[in-house]
Design a protein around this motif. Structure first.
Motif, PDB file in Angstrom:
ATOM      1  N   ASN A  49       0.829  -1.208   0.000  1.00 28.75           N
ATOM      2  CA  ASN A  49       0.000   0.000   0.000  1.00 28.75           C
ATOM      3  C   ASN A  49       0.862   1.257   0.000  1.00 28.75           C
ATOM      4  N   LYS A 119     -10.926  -0.633 -11.020  1.00 29.85           N
ATOM      5  CA  LYS A 119     -10.694  -0.417  -9.582  1.00 29.85           C
ATOM      6  C   LYS A 119     -10.459   1.062  -9.288  1.00 29.85           C
ATOM      7  N   GLU A 120      -9.661   1.728 -10.130  1.00 28.02           N
ATOM      8  CA  GLU A 120      -9.375   3.141  -9.895  1.00 28.02           C
ATOM      9  C   GLU A 120     -10.601   4.012 -10.130  1.00 28.02           C
ATOM     10  N   GLN A 122     -13.693   3.055  -9.645  1.00 25.85           N
ATOM     11  CA  GLN A 122     -14.544   2.801  -8.482  1.00 25.85           C
ATOM     12  C   GLN A 122     -14.017   3.577  -7.268  1.00 25.85           C
ATOM     13  N   GLU A 123     -12.701   3.635  -7.131  1.00 21.45           N
ATOM     14  CA  GLU A 123     -12.108   4.394  -6.031  1.00 21.45           C
ATOM     15  C   GLU A 123     -12.425   5.883  -6.179  1.00 21.45           C
ATOM     16  N   TYR A 124     -12.425   6.385  -7.398  1.00 17.98           N
ATOM     17  CA  TYR A 124     -12.755   7.789  -7.634  1.00 17.98           C
ATOM     18  C   TYR A 124     -14.215   8.063  -7.275  1.00 17.98           C
ATOM     19  N   SER A 126     -15.895   6.535  -4.950  1.00 18.89           N
ATOM     20  CA  SER A 126     -16.085   6.478  -3.493  1.00 18.89           C
ATOM     21  C   SER A 126     -15.159   7.417  -2.728  1.00 18.89           C
ATOM     22  N   PHE A 128     -11.178   9.401  -3.899  1.00 18.08           N
ATOM     23  CA  PHE A 128      -9.840   9.216  -4.455  1.00 18.08           C
ATOM     24  C   PHE A 128      -8.868  10.099  -3.691  1.00 18.08           C
ATOM     25  N   GLU A 129      -7.794   9.528  -3.193  1.00 17.32           N
ATOM     26  CA  GLU A 129      -6.848  10.266  -2.369  1.00 17.32           C
ATOM     27  C   GLU A 129      -5.653  10.727  -3.199  1.00 17.32           C
ATOM     28  N   ARG A 159      -9.033  13.885  -0.168  1.00 18.87           N
ATOM     29  CA  ARG A 159      -9.901  12.832  -0.701  1.00 18.87           C
ATOM     30  C   ARG A 159     -11.031  13.492  -1.486  1.00 18.87           C
ATOM     31  N   ASN A 161     -14.247  12.991  -4.411  1.00 19.39           N
ATOM     32  CA  ASN A 161     -15.200  12.083  -5.051  1.00 19.39           C
ATOM     33  C   ASN A 161     -15.537  12.610  -6.435  1.00 19.39           C
TER      34      ASN A 161
END
Length: 194
Positions: A49, A119-120, A122-124, A126, A128-129, A159, A161
């Protein structure tokens, strides 16, 4: 006070050479082995990570021009969109290798890229950091960062969204609230008629 009789290392367990498989000592050895495996797994996940986060920070650091001292939220979202599109050309070139009418299996890299891009995105949706470019002090820290994983926590992160996803969620919530209000009014109306 309750004593802690758990042994946390193999070194602390005596006479472990000749033990019965169903004995308490065998259970102690098993606990030590499982704990060691669990700690090693957590360490690998944490290192992975940290590496992924440092890779992302380095990409954003090089994507922002040197003369920029701060960015707006809209510019942050544009940077994220650029970041998410970084593998699009490679993916399109792999898809272009498929010939019409010919059966050709997908390349392994194509599946990897497709999974990573999904995946990226979906992360955006919810959250995105990314590094915070709104503060000139943080931008200066980011420019001076030497890539050391131990100093990552000095850099303040932000973070964000996806605004389109948030708008869809708001519309869905408003739609379900309106539907709930309509059904409650309909039930009240039918109750009054009776």
């Amino acid at each position: 006070m309750v004593s802690n009789n758990k042994r946390h290392t193999m070194k602390a367990i005596k006479n472990k050479d000749m033990i019965h498989p169903s004995s308490r000592k065998a259970q102690q050895v098993m606990r030590v082995v499982l704990r060691k495996d669990r700690l090693e797994h957590r360490q690998k996940v944490r290192a992975n990570n940290s590496f992924n986060q440092s890779d992302r920070i380095l990409w954003f650091r090089h994507a922002v021009p040197e003369d920029v001292t701060n960015l707006t939220r809209e510019q942050h979202h544009e940077l994220i969109k650029e970041y998410l599109a970084r593998y699009d050309d490679e993916y399109q070139s792999l898809v272009a290798l498929h010939r019409p009418g010919k059966v050709r299996p997908k390349a392994a890299r194509e599946d990897i890229l497709l999974g990573l891009m999904a995946k990226e995105r979906q992360e955006y949706a919810s959250g995105f950091e990314i590094p915070d470019f709104t503060s000139p002090k943080n931008v200066k820290l980011l420019r001076e960062w030497d890539g050391d994983l131990n100093s990552l926590n000095r850099i303040r992160m932000l973070r964000l969204n996806d605004p389109k996803h948030l708008a869809k969620l708001a519309a869905a919530v408003a739609g379900s609230a309106a539907a709930g209000l309509a059904t409650s009014q309909a039930t009240e109306g039918s109750a009054m008629q009776e």
